[in-house]
Scaffold this active site. Sequence first.
Site, short mmCIF file in Angstrom:
data_model
loop_
_atom_site.label_atom_id
_atom_site.label_comp_id
_atom_site.label_asym_id
_atom_site.label_seq_id
_atom_site.Cartn_x
_atom_site.Cartn_y
_atom_site.Cartn_z
N HIS A 239 -0.23 -3.97 -7.18
CA HIS A 239 -1.64 -3.33 -7.07
C HIS A 239 -1.36 -2.06 -7.66
O HIS A 239 -0.59 -1.35 -7.51
CB HIS A 239 -1.90 -3.16 -5.52
CG HIS A 239 -2.14 -4.33 -4.49
ND1 HIS A 239 -1.43 -5.27 -4.43
CD2 HIS A 239 -3.42 -4.63 -4.19
CE1 HIS A 239 -1.97 -6.23 -3.62
NE2 HIS A 239 -3.18 -5.89 -3.49
N ASN B 216 8.02 -2.16 -7.28
CA ASN B 216 6.82 -2.12 -6.43
C ASN B 216 7.09 -2.31 -4.91
O ASN B 216 6.19 -1.73 -4.24
CB ASN B 216 6.43 -3.61 -6.86
CG ASN B 216 4.94 -3.94 -5.87
OD1 ASN B 216 4.12 -3.39 -5.91
ND2 ASN B 216 4.87 -5.43 -5.58
#
Length: 308
Positions: free
Chosen positions: A148, A180
């Site tokens: 994201h 991440n």
Amino acid sequence: MIGKVAGTAAIAGISFLAGKYSNDDLPIFRNVQSATNVPMNQIQVSEPMTVKPASLNADAMGPSRSAEIMKHGYPGFTNVRTYEDFVLSYDYKTRTAHWVCEHLTPERLKHAEGVDRKLCEFKPDITFPQKFLSQNTDYKCSGFDRGHLAAAGNHRKSQLAVDQTFYLSNMSPQVGRGFNRDKWNDLEMHCRRVAKKMINSYIITGPLYLPKLEGDGKKYIKYQVIGDNNVAVPTHFFKVALFEVTPGKFELESYILPNAVIEDTVEISKFHVPLDAVERSAGLEIFARLDPKSIVKENGAKKGGLLW
């Protein structure tokens, strides 16, 4: 452009990034002197026409928040989309975003009853041409996460808001464990913790493709692509957070992180860089409408006198 970040914290952060994690001898880190700019009051900027994604009921989004989210200026005007809680500029070539901008407040960060991340699905934003879209199959077995840019955890005010963070236009290939799911997540949580204490927070995030000095003495920009749609894998990511501490007074934090495994022991402050380094790397002007004098602290260093 707001200007250079002063202070030893910024310098130390650049040295650490360039020396241990970043590409070698990058000119953006050797010379971060600001270029001469035309004052913003001499430039007439029109807000782009934005599109609400058609694959969700646009009426459910209510009035556009684009003016509120982009209050301090658009970094660019290419393929802009306005979602319920963030604004995005999409890059047809890389199949990822140029940048994503979020506006957060303590109220908007509240987790509304019934909002469930487990109901979200990764899917393309079909308001963009089909030939420029990334697909879930591009990420399958690639070794990269669908990372994201606008963090899902920032947008739990409504189910629609969190659903929209799962558009693939808001994703970029990220190393999973060690980045991440770890250090990048640490940075997201840090920004969220600070934003809960601030009046307003504006966060701009995006991918970078930085040059590397190779054995022949020349610098090259090289990056992997994944899937049939050749989704670009960034070498680095940036995040710039603008926190409104008191009315009209702001703190600024700028980061560049490598898209690589980062040890847990490394503090996120080690990735502080001058805002100018982010702008030069990304080719973007960030928070250009903001009066530089309103910045009272940059990367943890006070400037221009005491706030309290």
